[in-house]
Write a protein that holds these residues in place. Structure first.
Motif, short mmCIF file in Angstrom:
data_model
loop_
_atom_site.label_atom_id
_atom_site.label_comp_id
_atom_site.label_asym_id
_atom_site.label_seq_id
_atom_site.Cartn_x
_atom_site.Cartn_y
_atom_site.Cartn_z
N GLN A 1 6.82 -19.86 23.76
CA GLN A 1 7.78 -20.08 22.68
C GLN A 1 7.25 -21.12 21.70
N VAL A 2 7.48 -20.86 20.41
CA VAL A 2 7.12 -21.82 19.37
C VAL A 2 8.32 -21.92 18.43
N SER A 3 8.84 -23.13 18.27
CA SER A 3 9.96 -23.36 17.35
C SER A 3 9.43 -23.53 15.93
N ASN A 4 10.30 -23.32 14.96
CA ASN A 4 9.91 -23.44 13.55
C ASN A 4 9.38 -24.81 13.20
N ASP A 5 9.87 -25.85 13.87
CA ASP A 5 9.44 -27.21 13.53
C ASP A 5 8.31 -27.73 14.42
N ASP A 6 7.81 -26.91 15.34
CA ASP A 6 6.68 -27.31 16.18
C ASP A 6 5.40 -27.40 15.35
N CYS A 7 4.53 -28.29 15.75
CA CYS A 7 3.19 -28.38 15.18
C CYS A 7 2.28 -27.52 16.06
N VAL A 8 1.61 -26.54 15.47
CA VAL A 8 0.72 -25.64 16.21
C VAL A 8 -0.70 -25.95 15.77
N ILE A 9 -1.55 -26.27 16.74
CA ILE A 9 -2.91 -26.71 16.46
C ILE A 9 -3.87 -25.84 17.26
N GLU A 10 -4.90 -25.33 16.60
CA GLU A 10 -5.96 -24.64 17.32
C GLU A 10 -7.15 -25.58 17.38
N SER A 11 -7.63 -25.81 18.58
CA SER A 11 -8.74 -26.73 18.78
C SER A 11 -9.67 -26.17 19.85
N ASN A 12 -10.92 -25.96 19.50
CA ASN A 12 -11.92 -25.44 20.43
C ASN A 12 -11.48 -24.13 21.09
N GLY A 13 -10.79 -23.29 20.33
CA GLY A 13 -10.41 -21.97 20.82
C GLY A 13 -9.13 -21.91 21.63
N ALA A 14 -8.45 -23.02 21.80
CA ALA A 14 -7.17 -23.05 22.52
C ALA A 14 -6.08 -23.50 21.56
N ILE A 15 -4.85 -23.07 21.83
CA ILE A 15 -3.74 -23.43 20.96
C ILE A 15 -2.85 -24.45 21.67
N VAL A 16 -2.53 -25.52 20.94
CA VAL A 16 -1.66 -26.59 21.44
C VAL A 16 -0.41 -26.60 20.58
N VAL A 17 0.74 -26.75 21.22
CA VAL A 17 2.02 -26.83 20.52
C VAL A 17 2.66 -28.18 20.86
N VAL A 18 3.14 -28.87 19.81
CA VAL A 18 3.76 -30.18 20.01
C VAL A 18 5.03 -30.23 19.16
N ASP A 19 6.12 -30.67 19.77
CA ASP A 19 7.37 -30.83 19.02
C ASP A 19 7.26 -32.06 18.12
N PRO A 20 8.07 -32.12 17.05
CA PRO A 20 7.96 -33.23 16.09
C PRO A 20 8.18 -34.61 16.70
N MET A 21 9.11 -34.73 17.64
CA MET A 21 9.38 -36.03 18.25
C MET A 21 8.16 -36.53 19.02
N SER A 22 7.53 -35.64 19.79
CA SER A 22 6.35 -36.02 20.57
C SER A 22 5.14 -36.27 19.68
N LEU A 23 5.04 -35.52 18.58
CA LEU A 23 3.88 -35.64 17.70
C LEU A 23 3.73 -37.05 17.15
N GLN A 24 4.83 -37.71 16.86
CA GLN A 24 4.74 -39.06 16.32
C GLN A 24 4.08 -40.03 17.31
N TYR A 25 4.19 -39.76 18.60
CA TYR A 25 3.57 -40.61 19.62
C TYR A 25 2.15 -40.16 19.98
N LEU A 26 1.82 -38.91 19.66
CA LEU A 26 0.53 -38.34 20.03
C LEU A 26 -0.46 -38.25 18.87
#
Length: 119
Positions: A59-84
């Protein structure tokens, strides 16, 4: 937000972490769900105040940050992204086991067991 943060890659995966994510997704346990991504999030708790959590998620929410890095996809919610933001996710294998690790430039301290951090 400063220009440095606007132009920075929000989170990076090492080759080792990306390889492990791809390996997990292609394993028999998840063979029917090849659209899985690594979701990284922060929860309150632990002796340091915050803990990193990792799950495979389709699942990916509209406000999630979706990042592709070295061929893998990472999903981070906005609240967690500020800490990461600016962090690096690595994968470690050693005698004591294997795990994903976060090198977090925002963490001010890490508890002695290494499972939680503070800001």
């Amino acid at each position: 937000m400063s220009n440095d943060k606007k132009n920075a890659f929000p989170i990076k995966l090492t080759h080792s972490a990306a390889d492990q994510v791809k390996k997990l997704i292609s394993s028999q346990d998840y063979a029917e769900k090849l659209d899985l991504k690594l979701r990284v999030y922060i929860l309150g708790g632990g002796c340091g105040g915050f803990q990193y959590k990792f799950i495979l998620d389709d699942q990916v929410s509209n406000d999630d940050c979706v990042i592709e890095s070295n061929g893998a996809i990472v999903v981070v919610d906005p609240m967690s992204l500020q800490y990461l933001f600016g962090g690096i996710i690595d994968y470690y294998e050693g005698l004591e086991g294997s795990k994903f690790l976060v090198v977090n430039p925002n963490a001010k301290g890490v508890c002695s067991c290494g499972s939680s951090f503070n800001i």
